[in-house]
Design an enzyme around this catalytic site. Sequence first.
Site: not given
Length: 312
Positions: A12, A93-94, A118, A251
């Site tokens: 993000q 991350s994502l 999510r 995570q």
Amino acid sequence: MSTSLAFVFPGQGSQSLGMLAELGAQYPLILDTFKEASDALGYDLWALTQQGPEEQLNQTDKTQPAILTASIALWRLWLAEGGARPAFVAGHSLGEYSALVAAGSLTLGEAVKLVERRGQLMQEAVPAGQGGMAAILGLDDAVVIEACAEAAQGEVVSAVNFNSPGQVVIAGAKAAVERAIEGCKARGAKRALPLPVSVPSHCELMRPAAERFAESIAAINWQAPQIPLVQNVSAAVAADLETLKRDLLEQLYKPVRWVESVQTLAANGATELVECGPGKVLAGLNKRCADGVSTANLNTPDAFAAARAALA
């Protein structure tokens, strides 16, 4: 396959209105990939990325599918244009979910619905305005961790993204993050900048989201990655599917160990890192994480062509 090549997928913050517009105009494959994602989601994702409204694109549950789809569109284009398959993949991350699609662990349709969920769960875990994140520049990791410990005062605030040496992101309850910003400034941080995000990712406030997300992770028929994937939580290649799924859940509330992840790639000989997604956030970080690393990105026709030429 190129043994020195790794593809890294952004998280993000890499979204922007009009992303991949030029490539989309040039290559139908980009638009086809967005249509596939749109069909799974039930709304026109390409229209949202191109026309907005921007506030909607920046909502976590819209941002995550948008970045993942853009990343996979570029991945497919790279392969279609004869680009070499990488020896490793990783995602920030994502971006770990984009890496999993590239590695064949789940389909694009499954992935966009998974990251939409999510995003919803992350937003529900901490109502808007109650959490915060900030980038801390110019301090050692240990000093940032110490500042967070001092600032907590019974609330949550912790170092959550170890992005490059001297760049750490913190997250937690809004007031605690503000105290930690002041603590970091007092310790000599070059800059301490609040980030415009709606969710404090990767901190303990996200544990309830992880507990609820477990059901969604369990519902997918995961395949073993066909390309070794270095995970955020461990900065190592997942040994098996159970480890991979567990680390995906953890995570949400554990730090992204990006510096160590890049070092793992480099230690395994993968020093040519291609950022596969909109923007070029990771390209700037990666060079600082390990010696001898070269970076490229694919987010415009010129950048794509340059990467193809350099890595042919």
